[in-house]
Design a protein around this motif. Sequence first.
Motif, PDB file in Angstrom:
ATOM      1  N   GLN A 473       0.831  -1.207   0.000  1.00  0.00           N
ATOM      2  CA  GLN A 473       0.000   0.000   0.000  1.00  0.00           C
ATOM      3  C   GLN A 473       0.869   1.262   0.000  1.00  0.00           C
ATOM      4  N   ILE A 474       1.922   1.279   0.833  1.00  0.00           N
ATOM      5  CA  ILE A 474       2.815   2.438   0.915  1.00  0.00           C
ATOM      6  C   ILE A 474       3.545   2.647  -0.403  1.00  0.00           C
ATOM      7  N   ARG A 488      -2.162  11.157   2.643  1.00  0.00           N
ATOM      8  CA  ARG A 488      -2.472   9.820   3.168  1.00  0.00           C
ATOM      9  C   ARG A 488      -1.325   9.132   3.905  1.00  0.00           C
ATOM     10  N   LEU A 489      -0.084   9.335   3.451  1.00  0.00           N
ATOM     11  CA  LEU A 489       1.031   8.564   4.019  1.00  0.00           C
ATOM     12  C   LEU A 489       1.264   8.805   5.512  1.00  0.00           C
ATOM     13  N   PRO A 490       1.181  10.046   6.046  1.00  0.00           N
ATOM     14  CA  PRO A 490       1.394  10.218   7.491  1.00  0.00           C
ATOM     15  C   PRO A 490       0.448   9.373   8.340  1.00  0.00           C
ATOM     16  N   ARG A 495      -0.250   4.418  11.787  1.00  0.00           N
ATOM     17  CA  ARG A 495      -0.844   3.116  12.118  1.00  0.00           C
ATOM     18  C   ARG A 495       0.161   1.982  11.945  1.00  0.00           C
ATOM     19  N   ALA A 496       0.931   2.027  10.842  1.00  0.00           N
ATOM     20  CA  ALA A 496       1.850   0.921  10.529  1.00  0.00           C
ATOM     21  C   ALA A 496       2.943   0.778  11.577  1.00  0.00           C
ATOM     22  N   TYR A 510       9.552   4.468   6.013  1.00  0.00           N
ATOM     23  CA  TYR A 510       9.271   5.664   6.812  1.00  0.00           C
ATOM     24  C   TYR A 510      10.431   6.656   6.731  1.00  0.00           C
ATOM     25  N   ALA A 511      11.670   6.167   6.858  1.00  0.00           N
ATOM     26  CA  ALA A 511      12.838   7.051   6.765  1.00  0.00           C
ATOM     27  C   ALA A 511      12.923   7.701   5.390  1.00  0.00           C
TER      28      ALA A 511
END
Length: 704
Positions: A473-474, A488-490, A495-496, A510-511
């Motif tokens: 999804q990311i 949407r990503l934040p 949650r992830a 994330y990095a």
Amino acid sequence: MADTVQFYMEEMIPEMRDLEQKGIFSKTEIKSIIKQRQKFEYALKRRISKKADFLRYIEYEMNLEALRKKRRARMVSDTKKSISDYAGPRRIYFIYKRCLIKFKGDISIWLQYIDFAKKTGATRTLGKIFAQAIQLHPTNEKMWILAAAWEWEENANIVAARVLLQRAIRLNTTTESLWHEYFRLELVYIAKILARRQVLGIDASNKEAEDDLMEDEEADTDNMIKLPGVTGEEYSEFIKEDDKEEEPKKSNKAKQSKKEKKKKEALTEEKAEALQTEKNPVLRGDIAMVVFRNGVETIPASFPFRKGFLDIANSFIKPKPLKEDSIQEIYDSIEQDFKELPEARALVARRSIDAYKVDEEGYALGVAETVKGFWAACESRDVKMFELFVQNMTWEHRKTKEENLKLYFSKTIDRIFSTANKKNVHSEALYLLHVNWMLSSTQSFDAISKKALAVLDKAVTEHPESTALTIQQIRLLRSFSRSEQVARLPEIFARALKIHTESFEVWREYATFLRTAFREEDMSKEQVEEAFLEAVRITTTLLPDVTEERADIGLIKQSVSSWFLDWMHETEGIEGVRRLYQNLMKRSLPDLGFFMACIQLEKENFVDQPESRKAIAMLYEKAIHTNEKNEDTYLSFLKYLNETGQIEAANKVMWRAGKAVENSDTFSQRYSELLEGQWVEPSFGVTKLELDMDVDSEDATMSS
């Protein structure tokens, strides 16, 4: 000990004299050979002999023999063989024997010994080696298989190969590989005979039948599984009749009656009929099927074991050693005994398609039958069955080049996903298959990606614990516009990182997101720094990676800190890096990887000033403190000190290391290699982050 070594040395005198007389080795070389052999012999005679000493001795003798052969080959004038031609291999055999007396339980040495005997063509010796190895290791299936393969492939002795495998099975009844290899042996034997008959254009002559099919007479029946006869019962009568006919008595031939001639003609027809492939039990594959049935009776509950027989049977192309009814029997047994297993039902459903190659005429009909079988199996609403259906259709879609068939497979796959959705049959794997199939479409990526994202959103909602779905999804979102990513990503990462805290891939994504958000000015420097500090805090609290399942924990801890340092170095330079690692050292207890990452950045920006030297020395001291027995940390420090001319400091570190490490002699040897430029510095687990946010359709597709 010295007497024994001296005895071995004296035995070499004739060989050495011969080598010198032939001019293969000079006097100086012979002295060197004797000295080296004496050194090896003393090593073998020590109180506790080591396997490495034997292997080094063998390697030396093999290299010496190879050199002798090369020099001998250049001597065209003298082709007569002498003692030096035999002494080298004989000595290697002798060393192997002495080694196996000490280490008879080491399988690797036996395998090396067997390999050497094969290379030198020592047939008799090889038979003895196999006998000894099997006697000492009767439960090692590899020894039995190697011995049987040697008997069949090298000696063409099918009887001996059968006996070996039958004895192996009697001793290791539940070893699946032995049953498979025995089954394979029988099929290879049949295929060889059928291929020869096909080349000759005949079914078989009497002589061939006697040579190929009656070899079982010499077998040790006490050690054999009960098998059907090699030919018909009347075959021996035919041979007797032939012997009578060959008697050189012309007077008897002249007196033969018409009745006897008719009887002879009848027998000849029967004989010819018995030698036909369809009438011959061996060539029909009866022995192989007996092996299969006995194997199934012994190991009834293993599907991979049963499937192994089928894979072996299908591995033969032409001529096929097993008839269709025999192959069908294997399929029927799988269908009957594993009717509840989805993999077994999928295998049975593929029966029609596996019978043909993609370019063969019956392939299209086989596809239709296979699809029909899969749909019937999917009536049970088993999600695993739907997954296997999709996988099999995808494989066939990739294999075929015919456009109509590709279209048929595409529509079938779409129908599978549609049917699964209607029946509410879902799983993590099925969702991944669906998304990957959609992203592999030839349609416009912009159009198909939104549909794929909708499927992923639903999948993540149903399976929030799935790391694979979350990462998919990311990564798919990364291919969207910046505004959609920021929107949407934040939320997805928030949650992830709560659910998938121990996933290295999630932290890497994330990095990458943080650094890209700063680059695109979607986040301020303070926001990114605060997010990285929180990431370091979370990863620091993770429990140690004491089990194999948690092996990523240590990597996560090191990598998040290293990525933070890299970002700080890009934004503020070395001053920012120093401020950061001093701050982190106060907040937590960083590990070795963190300190080595700091040292690496300090070295990249090294200025020959007291401040730089002081910072690097402090970081090395902190790194050593994390594990005072780690030799690589000391060696890295010593390398830096020597390169910068700090000899006195290097001597102090060397003295400390000699007291701290477990083996000071080994460490001294490694330090000598460092001084000679042969030591390679390890990475210490430091991971560089590859920043690439420009994701296309291929990058967005992740293999399920």
